[in-house]
Scaffold this motif. Sequence first.
Motif, short mmCIF file in Angstrom:
data_model
loop_
_atom_site.label_atom_id
_atom_site.label_comp_id
_atom_site.label_asym_id
_atom_site.label_seq_id
_atom_site.Cartn_x
_atom_site.Cartn_y
_atom_site.Cartn_z
N THR A 60 -4.62 -6.21 -2.65
CA THR A 60 -5.93 -6.94 -3.00
C THR A 60 -5.41 -8.04 -2.81
O THR A 60 -5.99 -8.81 -2.42
N ASP A 61 -4.07 -9.06 -3.62
CA ASP A 61 -3.76 -9.76 -3.30
C ASP A 61 -3.38 -11.12 -1.50
O ASP A 61 -4.06 -12.07 -1.35
N ARG B 108 1.02 -1.14 -0.14
CA ARG B 108 -0.30 -0.25 -0.10
C ARG B 108 0.52 1.29 -0.10
O ARG B 108 0.87 2.25 -0.52
N ASP C 126 0.91 -0.14 -4.92
CA ASP C 126 0.98 -1.30 -4.95
C ASP C 126 -0.55 -2.14 -5.00
O ASP C 126 -0.75 -3.38 -4.13
N LEU C 127 -1.69 -1.25 -5.54
CA LEU C 127 -2.88 -1.82 -4.97
C LEU C 127 -2.95 -3.78 -5.43
O LEU C 127 -4.13 -3.77 -4.34
N SER C 128 -2.65 -3.90 -6.74
CA SER C 128 -2.81 -5.35 -6.73
C SER C 128 -2.31 -6.03 -5.76
O SER C 128 -3.51 -7.06 -4.76
N LYS C 129 -1.15 -5.49 -5.94
CA LYS C 129 -0.60 -7.04 -4.53
C LYS C 129 -1.71 -6.43 -3.16
O LYS C 129 -1.96 -7.63 -2.02
#
Length: 66
Positions: free
Chosen positions: A51-52, A42, A46-49
């Motif tokens: 979320t993961d 965050r 890296d908002l994808s990570k």
Amino acid sequence: MAPETTLPEPVNLTDPYAHNDPAPSPDCDVCAELVKQGREARESGDLSKVTDCLVEISRHSHGRRT
């Protein structure tokens, strides 16, 4: 009659950052590491990570057999 091209009322979108993160188990090392990784992701944007990590926390069994 001309077709209507506007919405009758404004569209209200939800805030993508306003959500309830899953609660990590306090005694779980895996959860603690995922929280750490999510925080770092965050901070770096890296908002994808992020979320993961949140998905993995919510699906993690916290050491219990399923």
